[in-house]
Design a protein around this motif. Structure first.
Motif: not given
Length: 127
Positions: A24, A27, A107-108, A111, A115
């Motif tokens: 986090v 990112s 991970k993707e 994320l 979002h």
């Protein structure tokens, strides 16, 4: 106060908390980890939280109980639920979690869910 969205992570597994917190922060978000739902609820960061990532299986109050508690109290924190146990997904999604992810978390996917949660919070489109 920072304008960087704060992502709170609640998981009793310190290694999971560290891994998610690192992802986090890398990112571009602020992150804070908590080892229990109760610790999160008693924290001074509760009202600053833009998105909550919680495990289902926690000592004391479960992640689903935390989700319910926040909803009943009128909190509009978007929630991402994670678990290592199959079968937890229906209850989490029925309680209107933004996303439900199984451990190990990709991970993707995480994320993308963050979002989505922040977009929902920004638009005021609470479920």
């Amino acid at each position: 106060m920072s304008r960087t969205p704060l992502i709170a992570i609640v998981d009793d597994d310190a290694l999971v908390c560290e891994a998610i917190q690192g992802l986090v922060e890398a990112s571009g978000f602020a992150a804070e980890a908590f080892s229990s739902a109760e610790e999160f609820l008693q924290s001074e960061r509760l009202n600053e939280t833009a998105c909550l990532i919680t495990d289902v299986q926690l000592p004391g109050m479960s992640g689903l109980q935390l989700q319910n508690h926040l909803g009943v109290s009128g909190s509009h924190i978007p929630i991402i639920v994670i678990t290592a146990f199959p079968g937890d997904d229906r209850q989490a999604l029925a309680a209107e979690a933004i996303c439900f992810l199984r451990k190990p978390v990709v991970k993707e996917d995480l994320l993308t869910c963050i979002h989505l949660a922040l977009d929902q919070r920004h638009s005021g489109d609470f479920r």
